[in-house]
Design a protein around this motif. Structure first.
Motif, PDB file in Angstrom:
ATOM      1  N   SER A  36       0.868  -1.166   0.000  1.00  0.00           N
ATOM      2  CA  SER A  36       0.000   0.000   0.000  1.00  0.00           C
ATOM      3  C   SER A  36       0.911   1.224   0.000  1.00  0.00           C
ATOM      4  N   VAL A  37       0.982   1.900  -1.155  1.00  0.00           N
ATOM      5  CA  VAL A  37       1.849   3.066  -1.325  1.00  0.00           C
ATOM      6  C   VAL A  37       0.946   4.255  -1.617  1.00  0.00           C
ATOM      7  N   GLU A  38       0.886   5.198  -0.676  1.00  0.00           N
ATOM      8  CA  GLU A  38      -0.044   6.324  -0.787  1.00  0.00           C
ATOM      9  C   GLU A  38      -1.449   5.776  -1.036  1.00  0.00           C
ATOM     10  N   ASP A  39      -2.085   6.090  -2.187  1.00  0.00           N
ATOM     11  CA  ASP A  39      -3.445   5.622  -2.470  1.00  0.00           C
ATOM     12  C   ASP A  39      -3.477   4.414  -3.404  1.00  0.00           C
ATOM     13  N   ASP A  41      -2.689   0.334  -4.329  1.00  0.00           N
ATOM     14  CA  ASP A  41      -2.457  -1.014  -3.816  1.00  0.00           C
ATOM     15  C   ASP A  41      -1.771  -1.820  -4.906  1.00  0.00           C
ATOM     16  N   THR A 109       4.982   5.716 -11.769  1.00  0.00           N
ATOM     17  CA  THR A 109       3.723   6.454 -11.808  1.00  0.00           C
ATOM     18  C   THR A 109       3.592   7.126 -13.165  1.00  0.00           C
ATOM     19  N   ASP A 116      11.726   5.285  -3.033  1.00  0.00           N
ATOM     20  CA  ASP A 116      11.519   5.552  -1.614  1.00  0.00           C
ATOM     21  C   ASP A 116      12.300   4.522  -0.821  1.00  0.00           C
ATOM     22  N   ASP A 145       9.745   8.595   2.547  1.00  0.00           N
ATOM     23  CA  ASP A 145       8.943   9.770   2.187  1.00  0.00           C
ATOM     24  C   ASP A 145       7.493   9.387   1.943  1.00  0.00           C
ATOM     25  N   LEU A 146       7.248   8.164   1.468  1.00  0.00           N
ATOM     26  CA  LEU A 146       5.906   7.686   1.169  1.00  0.00           C
ATOM     27  C   LEU A 146       5.527   6.600   2.156  1.00  0.00           C
ATOM     28  N   ASP A 147       5.319   6.802   3.371  1.00  0.00           N
ATOM     29  CA  ASP A 147       5.045   5.716   4.319  1.00  0.00           C
ATOM     30  C   ASP A 147       4.304   4.573   3.636  1.00  0.00           C
ATOM     31  N   THR A 148       4.982   3.438   3.527  1.00  0.00           N
ATOM     32  CA  THR A 148       4.496   2.288   2.769  1.00  0.00           C
ATOM     33  C   THR A 148       4.267   1.105   3.708  1.00  0.00           C
TER      34      THR A 148
END
Length: 159
Positions: A36-39, A41, A109, A116, A145-148
């Motif tokens: 789960s990375v930001e929004d 899956d 993306t 990250d 940086d992207l709490d994963t």
């Protein structure tokens, strides 16, 4: 410098346990991991290789390649190294574990690649069906940086 410090701590912990190698064994695993990375899956196929130095401590490395994307976001790969504390639960082959280390994740993306990395920690459970085959489930949090977050379920093989 922060990355070097974390990796040095993992290596030092591993070296401190070298005299207790009487129970040493290698293990490998294959799992499906859901990140789960930001929004987004994202799914990945994970391979793991570890060295259990005694009944309560191991070191392991893992690598993941993406197999499932979400809304144009794709997991390219993830790589990590961990120190693992293990707590056997009774004599039925169950055990709980906690792990801490360092992991890097690369996500593709629509706006380009995002890398990250950071401190990674988690918990899990395992069950050894035989002396050489088991199953394992993990939850891992990567503080970058992207709490994963990552959850994985797979097989483990002791040799």
């Amino acid at each position: 410098m922060k990355k070097f410090t974390i990796m040095a701590a993992v290596a030092a912990a591993a070296l401190m346990t070298v005299p207790a190698v009487a129970h040493a064994e290698w293990y490998a695993g294959a799992a499906y991991s859901q990140y789960s990375v930001e929004d987004a899956d994202l799914g990945g196929a994970t391979g793991r290789l570890g060295y259990r130095m005694n009944p309560n401590f191991a070191i392991e490395g893992e690598g993941t390649v993406g197999v499932d994307d979400d809304q144009g976001v794709e997991l390219n790969h993830a790589v990590g190294a961990y120190a693992v504390g293990i707590l056997p639960i009774g004599s039925s082959g169950f055990e709980a574990h906690g792990r801490v280390g360092y992991q890097t994740v690369e996500v593709d993306t629509p706006l380009g690649d995002v890398d990250d990395d950071g401190l990674a920690y988690g918990v899990g459970v395992g069950w050894n069906a035989t002396s050489s085959i088991g199953i394992r489930a993990d939850y891992t949090r990567i503080q970058g940086d992207l709490d994963t977050d990552a959850i994985s379920l797979g097989a483990s093989f002791n040799f």
